[in-house]
Design a protein around this motif. Structure first.
Motif, PDB file in Angstrom:
ATOM      1  N   ALA A  43     -48.194 -13.968  -3.655  1.00  0.00           N
ATOM      2  CA  ALA A  43     -48.774 -12.918  -2.994  1.00  0.00           C
ATOM      3  C   ALA A  43     -47.512 -12.024  -2.316  1.00  0.00           C
ATOM      4  CB  ALA A  43     -49.844 -12.934  -2.210  1.00  0.00           C
ATOM      5  N   ILE A  44     -47.380 -10.762  -2.274  1.00  0.00           N
ATOM      6  CA  ILE A  44     -46.602  -9.857  -1.515  1.00  0.00           C
ATOM      7  C   ILE A  44     -47.024 -10.163  -0.050  1.00  0.00           C
ATOM      8  CG2 ILE A  44     -45.800  -7.594  -1.071  1.00  0.00           C
ATOM      9  CD1 ILE A  44     -46.326  -7.162  -4.118  1.00  0.00           C
TER      10      ILE A  44
ATOM     11  N   MET B  66     -56.110  -1.142   9.034  1.00  0.00           N
ATOM     12  CA  MET B  66     -56.151  -0.044   7.956  1.00  0.00           C
ATOM     13  C   MET B  66     -54.681   0.625   7.446  1.00  0.00           C
ATOM     14  SD  MET B  66     -59.394   0.315   7.299  1.00  0.00           S
ATOM     15  CE  MET B  66     -59.413   1.730   6.307  1.00  0.00           C
ATOM     16  N   GLU B  67     -53.735   0.359   8.468  1.00  0.00           N
ATOM     17  CA  GLU B  67     -52.357   0.891   8.019  1.00  0.00           C
ATOM     18  C   GLU B  67     -51.750  -0.265   7.014  1.00  0.00           C
ATOM     19  OE1 GLU B  67     -50.408   3.169   8.420  1.00  0.00           O
ATOM     20  OE2 GLU B  67     -51.669   4.499   9.915  1.00  0.00           O
ATOM     21  N   LEU B  68     -52.203  -1.587   7.226  1.00  0.00           N
ATOM     22  CA  LEU B  68     -51.475  -2.755   6.349  1.00  0.00           C
ATOM     23  C   LEU B  68     -52.312  -2.529   4.920  1.00  0.00           C
ATOM     24  CD1 LEU B  68     -51.596  -5.529   8.985  1.00  0.00           C
ATOM     25  CD2 LEU B  68     -49.608  -4.773   7.676  1.00  0.00           C
ATOM     26  N   ILE B  69     -53.541  -2.152   4.969  1.00  0.00           N
ATOM     27  CA  ILE B  69     -54.311  -1.975   3.701  1.00  0.00           C
ATOM     28  C   ILE B  69     -53.662  -0.728   2.916  1.00  0.00           C
ATOM     29  CG2 ILE B  69     -56.466  -1.578   2.425  1.00  0.00           C
ATOM     30  CD1 ILE B  69     -57.952  -3.215   4.646  1.00  0.00           C
ATOM     31  N   LYS B  70     -53.611   0.163   3.793  1.00  0.00           N
ATOM     32  CA  LYS B  70     -53.014   1.815   3.092  1.00  0.00           C
ATOM     33  C   LYS B  70     -51.475   1.527   2.513  1.00  0.00           C
ATOM     34  CE  LYS B  70     -51.314   6.107   5.255  1.00  0.00           C
ATOM     35  NZ  LYS B  70     -51.190   6.650   6.457  1.00  0.00           N
ATOM     36  N   SER B  71     -50.834   0.549   3.137  1.00  0.00           N
ATOM     37  CA  SER B  71     -49.420   0.211   2.788  1.00  0.00           C
ATOM     38  C   SER B  71     -49.274  -0.361   1.345  1.00  0.00           C
ATOM     39  CB  SER B  71     -48.581  -0.601   3.685  1.00  0.00           C
ATOM     40  OG  SER B  71     -48.913  -2.035   3.619  1.00  0.00           O
ATOM     41  N   THR B  72     -50.445  -0.934   0.890  1.00  0.00           N
ATOM     42  CA  THR B  72     -50.540  -1.727  -0.570  1.00  0.00           C
ATOM     43  C   THR B  72     -50.490  -0.585  -1.422  1.00  0.00           C
ATOM     44  OG1 THR B  72     -52.951  -1.971  -0.640  1.00  0.00           O
ATOM     45  CG2 THR B  72     -51.855  -3.608   0.518  1.00  0.00           C
TER      46      THR B  72
ATOM     47  N   VAL C  18     -55.455  -9.813   1.649  1.00  0.00           N
ATOM     48  CA  VAL C  18     -55.939 -10.555   2.605  1.00  0.00           C
ATOM     49  C   VAL C  18     -55.305 -10.100   3.848  1.00  0.00           C
ATOM     50  CG1 VAL C  18     -56.312 -12.996   3.271  1.00  0.00           C
ATOM     51  CG2 VAL C  18     -56.485 -12.507   1.035  1.00  0.00           C
ATOM     52  N   ILE C  19     -56.034  -9.804   4.685  1.00  0.00           N
ATOM     53  CA  ILE C  19     -55.394  -9.630   6.382  1.00  0.00           C
ATOM     54  C   ILE C  19     -56.245 -10.166   7.065  1.00  0.00           C
ATOM     55  CG2 ILE C  19     -55.340  -7.538   7.902  1.00  0.00           C
ATOM     56  CD1 ILE C  19     -54.294  -6.527   5.335  1.00  0.00           C
ATOM     57  N   ASP C  20     -55.246 -11.174   7.765  1.00  0.00           N
ATOM     58  CA  ASP C  20     -55.799 -12.307   8.478  1.00  0.00           C
ATOM     59  C   ASP C  20     -55.351 -11.773  10.038  1.00  0.00           C
ATOM     60  OD1 ASP C  20     -56.193 -14.592   9.860  1.00  0.00           O
ATOM     61  OD2 ASP C  20     -54.853 -15.804   8.566  1.00  0.00           O
ATOM     62  N   VAL C  21     -56.311 -11.250  10.692  1.00  0.00           N
ATOM     63  CA  VAL C  21     -56.012 -10.931  12.198  1.00  0.00           C
ATOM     64  C   VAL C  21     -56.160 -11.905  13.053  1.00  0.00           C
ATOM     65  CG1 VAL C  21     -57.120  -9.533  13.866  1.00  0.00           C
ATOM     66  CG2 VAL C  21     -57.673  -8.929  11.657  1.00  0.00           C
ATOM     67  N   GLY C  22     -56.649 -13.250  12.811  1.00  0.00           N
ATOM     68  CA  GLY C  22     -56.883 -14.380  13.859  1.00  0.00           C
ATOM     69  C   GLY C  22     -55.484 -14.791  14.244  1.00  0.00           C
ATOM     70  N   ILE C  23     -55.465 -15.240  15.408  1.00  0.00           N
ATOM     71  CA  ILE C  23     -54.420 -15.789  16.391  1.00  0.00           C
ATOM     72  C   ILE C  23     -54.960 -16.976  16.839  1.00  0.00           C
ATOM     73  CG2 ILE C  23     -52.422 -15.409  17.829  1.00  0.00           C
ATOM     74  CD1 ILE C  23     -52.771 -12.423  17.850  1.00  0.00           C
ATOM     75  N   ASN C  24     -54.311 -18.115  16.474  1.00  0.00           N
ATOM     76  CA  ASN C  24     -54.670 -19.356  16.802  1.00  0.00           C
ATOM     77  C   ASN C  24     -53.411 -20.173  17.257  1.00  0.00           C
ATOM     78  OD1 ASN C  24     -57.536 -19.052  16.129  1.00  0.00           O
ATOM     79  ND2 ASN C  24     -56.581 -18.867  14.054  1.00  0.00           N
ATOM     80  N   LYS C  25     -53.708 -21.032  18.349  1.00  0.00           N
ATOM     81  CA  LYS C  25     -52.453 -21.739  18.526  1.00  0.00           C
ATOM     82  C   LYS C  25     -52.939 -23.194  18.260  1.00  0.00           C
ATOM     83  CE  LYS C  25     -48.967 -22.187  22.031  1.00  0.00           C
ATOM     84  NZ  LYS C  25     -48.729 -23.473  22.655  1.00  0.00           N
ATOM     85  N   VAL C  26     -51.853 -23.997  17.279  1.00  0.00           N
ATOM     86  CA  VAL C  26     -52.154 -25.120  16.865  1.00  0.00           C
ATOM     87  C   VAL C  26     -50.886 -26.032  17.191  1.00  0.00           C
ATOM     88  CG1 VAL C  26     -52.763 -26.416  14.851  1.00  0.00           C
ATOM     89  CG2 VAL C  26     -53.976 -24.484  14.735  1.00  0.00           C
TER      90      VAL C  26
ATOM     91  N   ARG D 271     -53.112 -16.975  -4.478  1.00  0.00           N
ATOM     92  CA  ARG D 271     -53.987 -16.532  -5.355  1.00  0.00           C
ATOM     93  C   ARG D 271     -54.174 -14.892  -4.933  1.00  0.00           C
ATOM     94  NH1 ARG D 271     -58.064 -19.752  -7.318  1.00  0.00           N
ATOM     95  NH2 ARG D 271     -59.532 -18.235  -7.227  1.00  0.00           N
ATOM     96  N   ALA D 272     -53.778 -14.677  -3.823  1.00  0.00           N
ATOM     97  CA  ALA D 272     -53.834 -12.952  -3.392  1.00  0.00           C
ATOM     98  C   ALA D 272     -52.735 -12.225  -3.896  1.00  0.00           C
ATOM     99  CB  ALA D 272     -53.633 -12.820  -1.749  1.00  0.00           C
ATOM    100  N   SER D 273     -53.071 -10.893  -4.012  1.00  0.00           N
ATOM    101  CA  SER D 273     -51.875  -9.920  -4.280  1.00  0.00           C
ATOM    102  C   SER D 273     -50.857  -9.594  -3.041  1.00  0.00           C
ATOM    103  CB  SER D 273     -52.296  -8.746  -4.990  1.00  0.00           C
ATOM    104  OG  SER D 273     -53.310  -8.197  -4.400  1.00  0.00           O
ATOM    105  N   PHE D 274     -51.808  -9.336  -2.024  1.00  0.00           N
ATOM    106  CA  PHE D 274     -50.746  -9.143  -0.799  1.00  0.00           C
ATOM    107  C   PHE D 274     -51.780  -9.833   0.425  1.00  0.00           C
ATOM    108  CE2 PHE D 274     -50.858  -5.159  -3.228  1.00  0.00           C
ATOM    109  CZ  PHE D 274     -49.443  -4.853  -3.095  1.00  0.00           C
ATOM    110  N   ILE D 275     -50.668 -10.385   1.291  1.00  0.00           N
ATOM    111  CA  ILE D 275     -51.429 -11.333   2.398  1.00  0.00           C
ATOM    112  C   ILE D 275     -50.434 -10.993   3.591  1.00  0.00           C
ATOM    113  CG2 ILE D 275     -50.117 -13.492   1.766  1.00  0.00           C
ATOM    114  CD1 ILE D 275     -52.783 -15.027   2.614  1.00  0.00           C
TER     115      ILE D 275
END
Ligand code: NAP
Length: 288
Positions: free
Chosen positions: A3-4, A147-153, A230-238, A254-258
């Protein structure tokens, strides 16, 4: 095909330049600049990183930044009185409450005490309602970043299958309304979807997938539809690493953009806060 990567920083830098230029113009015309007042109640080490980034962004762009630190024992009534004072202060054009607030303060309702035209987080019921009617003035910063990230695609959302995982007031719900506004066919998954075991079913048909849960790897890579955004908003400390909610390696095959985590939604969220601060300032000067 890999993916890009949808990185937030380059988009954020471009928007920051636009905001900066507009503030400069307004400064010349109105002889005034936006002033953002942030309020922190009690000690809050987890908010320190965000505060530093907000301060730096404001300085870079030409927004005056005020820090108001109240003691942890501040009652809800006292906080409301403080907000009312800032509401009336003509020198303050935007008000931001640093989260988390102490448990004795109702953080879901406190935003309704900030006048809507100074509510730079877009959480006052009136601003939330404007999104519902497709007339957004100031929206949730994270939802706007998504929305800005989706728009940029450059992908046209009309009729696309959009699936949002998580239905919080700050992310999932506003994103669903903004996607609906673009005529995407929008499905919102939440805890009950997961409990019934339907999460993979919905995710597998998502052409646009937005995940905001806060659980690392809740979205398995093999569920992601070929070519999805795919827009992943989650922030998790592992351990000592920060990861998102999506299994990144498998999903990006699998994705085109992530979006990467960190580096995707995060850098744009603070930029959206700055843009909201400019919008609030413009609303207050609309008649001058
Ligand atoms: P939140 O208020 O805790 O919401 C999480 C959502 O996930 C809830 O709607 C919850 O549903 C849902 N959920 C929980 N378990 C689920 C499951 N098994 N299946 C489907 N849905 C499930 O969190 P938030 O504030 O929206 O934040 C979500 C994540 O995004 C966190 O990791 C946070 O740190 C991150 N975040 C990032 C930014 C950024 O700028 N990058 C900004 C904000 C948040 P119920 O309410 O029904 O339990």
């Amino acid at each position: 095909m890999a993916a890009i990567l949808l990185e937030g920083k380059p988009i954020a830098e471009k928007i920051k330049l636009e905001i900066k230029a507009e503030i400069e113009n307004l400064k010349n015309r109105l002889k005034a600049i936006p002033t953002l007042a942030t309020i922190q109640v009690g000690e809050n080490p987890s908010a320190a990183v965000y505060l530093k980034s907000q301060k730096k962004n404001a300085k870079d762009i030409g927004i005056e930044f005020q820090e108001h630190c109240l003691p942890g024992a501040t009652s809800e009534k006292e906080l409301i009185a403080y907000l009312e004072k800032l509401n009336k202060d003509k020198a303050v054009t935007g008000i931001l409450l640093q989260l988390p607030l102490p448990a004795h303060i109702n953080s879901k309702e406190i935003h309704s005490y900030i006048v809507p035209i100074k509510d730079v987080e877009g959480m006052h019921p009136e601003n939330v309602g404007q999104v519902m009617f497709g007339k957004m003035r100031i929206g949730s910063c994270t939802a706007l970043a998504v929305m800005e990230l989706i728009k940029s695609t450059g992908v046209d959302l009309y009729g696309k299958e959009a699936v949002i995982v998580g239905h919080s007031e700050i992310v999932g719900k506003p994103v669903s309304l903004l996607l609906l506004d673009k005529f995407a066919t929008t499905t919102v998954c939440q805890i009950a979807t997961g409990q019934r075991g339907y999460l993979p079913t919905h995710v597998k048909r998502a052409e646009i997938l937005v995940v905001a849960v806060g659980r690392p790897g809740i979205i398995q890579g093999e569920w992601v539809k070929e070519g999805a955004i795919v827009i992943d908003v989650g922030i998790n400390k592992v351990g000592d690493k920060i990861v998102g909610d999506v299994e990144f390696e498998k999903a990006s095959a699998r994705a085109s953009f992530i979006t990467p985590v960190p580096g995707g939604v995060g850098p744009l969220t603070v930029t959206m806060l700055m843009r909201n601060t400019l919008e609030a300032f413009k609303l207050q000067h609309a008649k001058t």
